[in-house]
Write a protein that holds these residues in place. Sequence first.
Motif, PDB file in Angstrom:
ATOM      1  N   ARG A 125      -0.263 -11.056  -3.761  1.00 42.32           N
ATOM      2  CA  ARG A 125      -0.341 -11.531  -2.606  1.00 42.32           C
ATOM      3  C   ARG A 125      -0.099 -10.053  -1.831  1.00 42.32           C
ATOM      4  NH1 ARG A 125       1.026 -16.775  -3.952  1.00 42.32           N
ATOM      5  NH2 ARG A 125       3.189 -16.319  -2.881  1.00 42.32           N
ATOM      6  N   GLU A 176      -2.441  -7.932   0.662  1.00 42.01           N
ATOM      7  CA  GLU A 176      -2.325  -7.911   2.086  1.00 42.01           C
ATOM      8  C   GLU A 176      -1.942  -6.274   2.535  1.00 42.01           C
ATOM      9  OE1 GLU A 176       1.236 -10.142   2.751  1.00 42.01           O
ATOM     10  OE2 GLU A 176      -0.047 -12.060   2.503  1.00 42.01           O
ATOM     11  N   GLU A 177      -1.096  -5.467   1.873  1.00 41.12           N
ATOM     12  CA  GLU A 177      -1.066  -3.824   1.988  1.00 41.12           C
ATOM     13  C   GLU A 177      -2.274  -3.185   1.752  1.00 41.12           C
ATOM     14  OE1 GLU A 177       1.835  -2.478   3.201  1.00 41.12           O
ATOM     15  OE2 GLU A 177       2.469  -4.588   3.350  1.00 41.12           O
ATOM     16  N   GLN A 188      -5.364  -4.127   2.506  1.00 46.17           N
ATOM     17  CA  GLN A 188      -6.150  -4.319   3.884  1.00 46.17           C
ATOM     18  C   GLN A 188      -5.722  -3.608   4.784  1.00 46.17           C
ATOM     19  OE1 GLN A 188      -6.145  -8.744   4.214  1.00 46.17           O
ATOM     20  NE2 GLN A 188      -7.362  -9.029   2.216  1.00 46.17           N
ATOM     21  N   LYS A 189      -4.360  -3.278   5.030  1.00 43.68           N
ATOM     22  CA  LYS A 189      -3.745  -2.528   6.064  1.00 43.68           C
ATOM     23  C   LYS A 189      -4.470  -1.143   6.161  1.00 43.68           C
ATOM     24  CE  LYS A 189       0.460  -5.181   6.453  1.00 43.68           C
ATOM     25  NZ  LYS A 189       1.869  -4.928   6.322  1.00 43.68           N
TER      26      LYS A 189
END
Length: 618
Positions: free
Chosen positions: A340, A344-345, A347-348
């Motif tokens: 997860r 998330e990283e 997508q940044k």
Amino acid sequence: MSNITTTLGAAVPPFTPHAISVSLPTWEDNVGYEQGDKRVVDVMVSGYPRFFIALNIQRLARICEKKFGLNGERCLLVPTRLIANQCRTFMVERSSKEGSPVPVRLVQFVICPEDNDLEGTCAELHVVLFPADAFPLAKQFWQHTGLGITSRLADRCLSMIPEASKPSSPSPSRAPPSKASNRHYSAKNSRTSLPPSPPEDSSTADTFGSDLKTYVEERYGRNLPLEAAAAGKRAMRRRIAGVLLRDSPSDWSIAGGRDAKLGPSTRGIKEVTEDDVFLYPTGMSTVWSAHQLALATRPLAKSVCFGFPYTDTLKILEKWGPGCHFFGNGTDEDLDKLERMLEEESQKDPSKPPILALFTEFPSNPLLRCADMSRLHKLADKYDFLIVVDETIGNFVNVEVLPYADVVVSSLSKVFSGDSNVMGGSLVLNPKGRHYLELKSHMINFYEDSYYAEDAIYMERNSRDFRRRIKVIDGNTEAVCDFLHSHSLMSTNTNPATLPPNSRFVIKEVFYPKYTTAEHFNRCRTEGGGYGGLFSLIFTTSIAAREFFNALPCNKGPSLGTNFTLACPYTILGHYAELDWAARYGVEESLVRVSVGMEDKHLLLQGFVKALHAAEQQ
């Protein structure tokens, strides 16, 4: 169990020059060591080299401080200019974060014998000088990187320094008796020979002299001559690469030869060659170097430490580069959290990998947990990060982790050596890894061989029969663990909270790959491979742990992978200043770690029966 020392502070094994462990025979001794109790520290003649600077290295450092120091400066001794610069950079950058940068000076010290007509006998030291109050910071570099000079190099230097033969005032750390310049380093000798080792104390002094000792080592097949260090290193690299078609104690003389019979690697990747193996002075220096390799070749990002690691691995990832994400349990649930986080990283900033590299041990020290390497490998492919696996505990006779990794590191100081008298490490690149060409190019251009020749000679000798020894140790460990497991709460599936006050069970859990994340271990287990020689116990009470440890009839001290059984209260030694933090990840204060040796299996079991009985009587 024979050859046991119960003398506090003595070398382990006893009467061993350059021993890398020290006798801390009781639980109370280990606590005293961590607290700096003079009763303990003032009698220590040995210690694990990254934590305890050897007495002869301390003596050499005092000479260098007197010779080059200004205004009470202290120093750290390293073998090359590059390492000296790395030490200075670390000290300046770390101190700058705390306030003002510490001033650090570098001095090159070339030491030659008084009669310097003989070529190749000079030794080179690099002296890192700094204000005395900055020594704790310098010691961090020494401990975390494992790149300081070795006690054998210190011996050689002292043998050639006239000041070293002069009487000096007694040191509170019980420095060994001084010796005059070694006559090995004279123009009358036709080759460089092994310098003498410092005696443990006056009762173990070398009564035969270094000439005879060197003759015995070289003439009767135990050691290669010192000038053959390059061949010795080549033999080790071939053993680690798994390419030797014939390698046994009787064939050692050709293992490093140009005409040695080589074949496809047995490491799970047939294409591995000796040129993919790089040697280092310690196991921790391979972890540090793997991280430096990642920082130099990949887009900058935090790393991941997956699973509760040996303490310095986490420190390296935290103190060099931008930091790390810590998944300290190393379970499948942690893997879900990691996935997860990666998503998330990414997508940044989709333009770069979310992390630099993932570091994990297989299995981990001290909880013997293994990650799902197949799943980690798929994540690395998807999110484009490196995987670095420390295979020290599993060892490559028992497990094949290279197919899942870009880099595999190992402490050769452990079972590859077995004799507990020399340090070393290896770093292996996976030629099938997606970043192999980039990593290999960097290693070709920037790798520096700082592995001291005499240490390599001893490591080569020790490693000749490592495959045979591992099989014996695997069998002994499984027998001991099966016994202890049958007397633990694990065998009853009982909740410790529901135990009656008079319960006979004192062992809460046995951590061993046969029982701990067995499915992940077995997926990488070689055909015929065992579960390794290390296990840990957690007890229902701290008193039971103490009584078990004190009664266990074996050597007690730091390190593992020795040919003899060696135990320690791991959490006390590794995390005394952070016990609550360690307990959050299951590394409880009552944890006892045991490295099983090659003793007679029946006698081993008798010893553990005795210790368990003592714990049950508390």
